[in-house]
Design a protein around this motif. Structure first.
Motif, PDB file in Angstrom:
ATOM      1  N   THR A 102       0.813  -1.220   0.000  1.00  0.00           N
ATOM      2  CA  THR A 102       0.000   0.000   0.000  1.00  0.00           C
ATOM      3  C   THR A 102       0.845   1.268   0.000  1.00  0.00           C
ATOM      4  N   GLY A 103       1.836   1.327   0.886  1.00  0.00           N
ATOM      5  CA  GLY A 103       2.670   2.523   0.987  1.00  0.00           C
ATOM      6  C   GLY A 103       3.473   2.781  -0.269  1.00  0.00           C
ATOM      7  N   LYS A 104       4.081   1.730  -0.821  1.00  0.00           N
ATOM      8  CA  LYS A 104       4.885   1.882  -2.038  1.00  0.00           C
ATOM      9  C   LYS A 104       4.011   2.286  -3.223  1.00  0.00           C
ATOM     10  N   LEU A 105       2.809   1.728  -3.274  1.00  0.00           N
ATOM     11  CA  LEU A 105       1.872   2.067  -4.348  1.00  0.00           C
ATOM     12  C   LEU A 105       1.519   3.550  -4.288  1.00  0.00           C
ATOM     13  N   TYR A 106       1.231   4.028  -3.102  1.00  0.00           N
ATOM     14  CA  TYR A 106       0.883   5.445  -2.933  1.00  0.00           C
ATOM     15  C   TYR A 106       2.054   6.343  -3.336  1.00  0.00           C
ATOM     16  N   ARG A 126      -7.861   5.219  -5.048  1.00  0.00           N
ATOM     17  CA  ARG A 126      -7.892   3.970  -4.286  1.00  0.00           C
ATOM     18  C   ARG A 126      -6.701   3.870  -3.337  1.00  0.00           C
ATOM     19  N   ALA A 127      -5.522   4.236  -3.824  1.00  0.00           N
ATOM     20  CA  ALA A 127      -4.311   4.161  -2.997  1.00  0.00           C
ATOM     21  C   ALA A 127      -4.395   5.114  -1.810  1.00  0.00           C
ATOM     22  N   SER A 128      -4.904   6.327  -2.056  1.00  0.00           N
ATOM     23  CA  SER A 128      -5.054   7.312  -0.966  1.00  0.00           C
ATOM     24  C   SER A 128      -5.988   6.764   0.104  1.00  0.00           C
ATOM     25  N   ARG A 129      -7.082   6.173  -0.333  1.00  0.00           N
ATOM     26  CA  ARG A 129      -8.056   5.609   0.612  1.00  0.00           C
ATOM     27  C   ARG A 129      -7.459   4.439   1.384  1.00  0.00           C
ATOM     28  N   ASP A 130      -6.680   3.588   0.701  1.00  0.00           N
ATOM     29  CA  ASP A 130      -6.071   2.437   1.368  1.00  0.00           C
ATOM     30  C   ASP A 130      -5.069   2.874   2.439  1.00  0.00           C
ATOM     31  N   LYS A 143      -8.076  11.923   7.570  1.00  0.00           N
ATOM     32  CA  LYS A 143      -9.042  12.874   7.027  1.00  0.00           C
ATOM     33  C   LYS A 143      -8.513  13.527   5.754  1.00  0.00           C
ATOM     34  N   PHE A 144      -7.237  13.925   5.786  1.00  0.00           N
ATOM     35  CA  PHE A 144      -6.620  14.540   4.604  1.00  0.00           C
ATOM     36  C   PHE A 144      -6.655  13.577   3.416  1.00  0.00           C
ATOM     37  N   LEU A 145      -6.302  12.320   3.650  1.00  0.00           N
ATOM     38  CA  LEU A 145      -6.253  11.321   2.586  1.00  0.00           C
ATOM     39  C   LEU A 145      -7.638  11.006   2.017  1.00  0.00           C
ATOM     40  N   VAL A 146      -8.651  11.007   2.889  1.00  0.00           N
ATOM     41  CA  VAL A 146     -10.025  10.743   2.441  1.00  0.00           C
ATOM     42  C   VAL A 146     -10.496  11.825   1.475  1.00  0.00           C
ATOM     43  N   TYR A 147     -10.239  13.078   1.814  1.00  0.00           N
ATOM     44  CA  TYR A 147     -10.623  14.177   0.925  1.00  0.00           C
ATOM     45  C   TYR A 147      -9.759  14.203  -0.333  1.00  0.00           C
ATOM     46  N   GLU A 148      -8.495  13.854  -0.187  1.00  0.00           N
ATOM     47  CA  GLU A 148      -7.596  13.775  -1.334  1.00  0.00           C
ATOM     48  C   GLU A 148      -8.085  12.706  -2.313  1.00  0.00           C
ATOM     49  N   ALA A 149      -8.486  11.570  -1.776  1.00  0.00           N
ATOM     50  CA  ALA A 149      -8.989  10.474  -2.609  1.00  0.00           C
ATOM     51  C   ALA A 149     -10.211  10.912  -3.415  1.00  0.00           C
ATOM     52  N   LEU A 150     -11.112  11.657  -2.780  1.00  0.00           N
ATOM     53  CA  LEU A 150     -12.300  12.147  -3.481  1.00  0.00           C
ATOM     54  C   LEU A 150     -11.920  13.064  -4.636  1.00  0.00           C
ATOM     55  N   GLU A 151     -10.932  13.902  -4.422  1.00  0.00           N
ATOM     56  CA  GLU A 151     -10.503  14.823  -5.480  1.00  0.00           C
ATOM     57  C   GLU A 151      -9.932  14.053  -6.671  1.00  0.00           C
ATOM     58  N   ALA A 166     -13.872   4.585 -12.386  1.00  0.00           N
ATOM     59  CA  ALA A 166     -13.966   5.983 -11.941  1.00  0.00           C
ATOM     60  C   ALA A 166     -15.301   6.229 -11.236  1.00  0.00           C
ATOM     61  N   HIS A 167     -16.390   5.678 -11.785  1.00  0.00           N
ATOM     62  CA  HIS A 167     -17.705   5.800 -11.140  1.00  0.00           C
ATOM     63  C   HIS A 167     -17.697   5.106  -9.778  1.00  0.00           C
ATOM     64  N   LYS A 168     -17.138   3.919  -9.741  1.00  0.00           N
ATOM     65  CA  LYS A 168     -17.117   3.144  -8.501  1.00  0.00           C
ATOM     66  C   LYS A 168     -16.343   3.869  -7.400  1.00  0.00           C
ATOM     67  N   TRP A 169     -15.145   4.341  -7.707  1.00  0.00           N
ATOM     68  CA  TRP A 169     -14.315   4.969  -6.680  1.00  0.00           C
ATOM     69  C   TRP A 169     -14.812   6.357  -6.316  1.00  0.00           C
ATOM     70  N   TYR A 170     -15.476   7.023  -7.241  1.00  0.00           N
ATOM     71  CA  TYR A 170     -16.084   8.312  -6.898  1.00  0.00           C
ATOM     72  C   TYR A 170     -17.189   8.102  -5.858  1.00  0.00           C
ATOM     73  N   ALA A 171     -18.008   7.079  -6.056  1.00  0.00           N
ATOM     74  CA  ALA A 171     -19.085   6.780  -5.101  1.00  0.00           C
ATOM     75  C   ALA A 171     -18.524   6.383  -3.739  1.00  0.00           C
ATOM     76  N   ILE A 172     -17.495   5.544  -3.749  1.00  0.00           N
ATOM     77  CA  ILE A 172     -16.866   5.112  -2.490  1.00  0.00           C
ATOM     78  C   ILE A 172     -16.322   6.312  -1.726  1.00  0.00           C
ATOM     79  N   CYS A 173     -15.639   7.194  -2.446  1.00  0.00           N
ATOM     80  CA  CYS A 173     -15.001   8.350  -1.802  1.00  0.00           C
ATOM     81  C   CYS A 173     -16.026   9.357  -1.273  1.00  0.00           C
ATOM     82  N   ILE A 174     -17.133   9.524  -1.986  1.00  0.00           N
ATOM     83  CA  ILE A 174     -18.207  10.396  -1.479  1.00  0.00           C
ATOM     84  C   ILE A 174     -18.742   9.843  -0.160  1.00  0.00           C
ATOM     85  N   SER A 175     -18.906   8.526  -0.114  1.00  0.00           N
ATOM     86  CA  SER A 175     -19.395   7.889   1.104  1.00  0.00           C
ATOM     87  C   SER A 175     -18.416   8.090   2.259  1.00  0.00           C
TER      88      SER A 175
END
Length: 317
Positions: A102-106, A126-130, A143-151, A166-175
């Protein structure tokens, strides 16, 4: 060098180009005699300055065309190299994701956070959220990473609305963002989230994760407590709602598409059967969740929860 040689051929050297230019020997002289007639440069070219400017313009036009060809070829080569580089990055990213790095991917993907490639951007979301979900991540960083992931997910969707991921991860990040903005915001976004999950399934009916997430949406609204239902009624004329049966249908459908793809799908099958008072099938799926090989921290948490629920069965016997 080749361009310079061509250019010299177009331009006159001194006055030599004007000398030696003759009319045919049969041209009439002043007394009717047939005499050779040497013409001066001004007689041939009229205004020599105009002629030189014309030649210069032709040369520059030729030079411009040659330059255009060189630049066009360079642009094509650069574009091809860029596509190849993106494909290489995506291959590395997918390898790291499958390896649980996860860390290396990010770290890899954040080097390209200014990219306009939708495939790269949703992977970055996805990586930001993970990373946000890692146990070592502080609440402030999370919190920073969650908002970053949404962007990142939003940008991915803007770049390619035909991308199911893109649709799937946008929905996940909004949630996810809803967890920080309160229950009212979370409920208000419910239909948006559902719309993007459904679009992801429409674009790729074989993506088990999108189907699973639609099941979670149904499960969440099936078990919504009464006070949240009151909020939903204030926000919507027809508030979002669902049933455990509907959730169960999505979880089974996801399992049919890709058996044992995700430990959480197994857990939720067990929990949904518990809600429906079917303990036999609940025990079957919870046992599968408990025995699922733990590749991630989430898998370990799910193993623990499944084991606790199964222990609860034993205590009641």
């Amino acid at each position: 060098m080749a361009l310079a040689v061509r250019l010299r051929r177009l331009l006159p050297v001194g006055h030599s180009a004007a000398r030696g230019l003759r009319l045919p020997a049969g041209a009439a002289g002043s007394r009717g005699r047939r005499v050779p007639w040497r013409l001066g440069a001004s007689e041939v070219m009229g205004n020599s300055g105009t002629f030189k400017r014309s030649l210069l313009f032709s040369a520059l036009s030729y030079l411009g065309f040659e330059t255009y060809q060189v630049i066009s070829q360079a642009v094509v080569v650069h574009a091809a190299a860029k596509v190849f580089k993106i494909e290489e990055i995506l291959e590395q990213a997918d390898y790291l994701y499958e390896s649980g790095e996860t860390g290396k991917l990010y770290q890899l993907l954040t080097q390209y956070k200014e990219s306009e490639d939708a495939e790269l951007l949703w992977r970055l979301a996805r990586a930001s959220r993970d990373v946000a979900q890692l146990s070592g991540t502080s609440e402030e960083e999370k919190k920073f990473l969650v908002y970053e992931a949404l962007e990142y997910a939003k940008r991915a969707l803007e770049k390619n609305e035909s991308s199911f991921a893109a649709h799937k991860w946008y929905a996940i990040c909004i949630s996810d963002v809803g967890d920080y903005e309160g229950i009212k915001a979370k409920i208000a976004n419910a239909y948006i989230i559902k719309e993007h999950f459904e679009k992801a399934i429409e674009l790729n009916p074989k993506d088990a994760t999108s189907i699973h997430l639609m099941g979670i949406w149904c499960y969440t609204f099936a078990e919504m407590p009464w006070y949240q239902r009151r909020i939903a009624k204030v926000l919507f004329a027809t508030p979002p709602s669902s049933t455990y049966e509907e959730a169960l249908g999505y979880f089974h459908r996801a399992e049919q598409v890709d058996p044992n793809f995700y430990s959480k799908n197994l857990l939720l099958l067990g929990k949904t059967y518990l809600k429906l008072q079917n303990k036999k099938l609940a025990a079957f799926w919870l046992t599968k969740a408990k025995d699922y090989p733990a590749h991630t921290e989430e898998d370990k948490q799910i193993q623990t929860e499944a084991a606790q629920l199964l222990t609860g069965f034993s205590d009641k016997k």
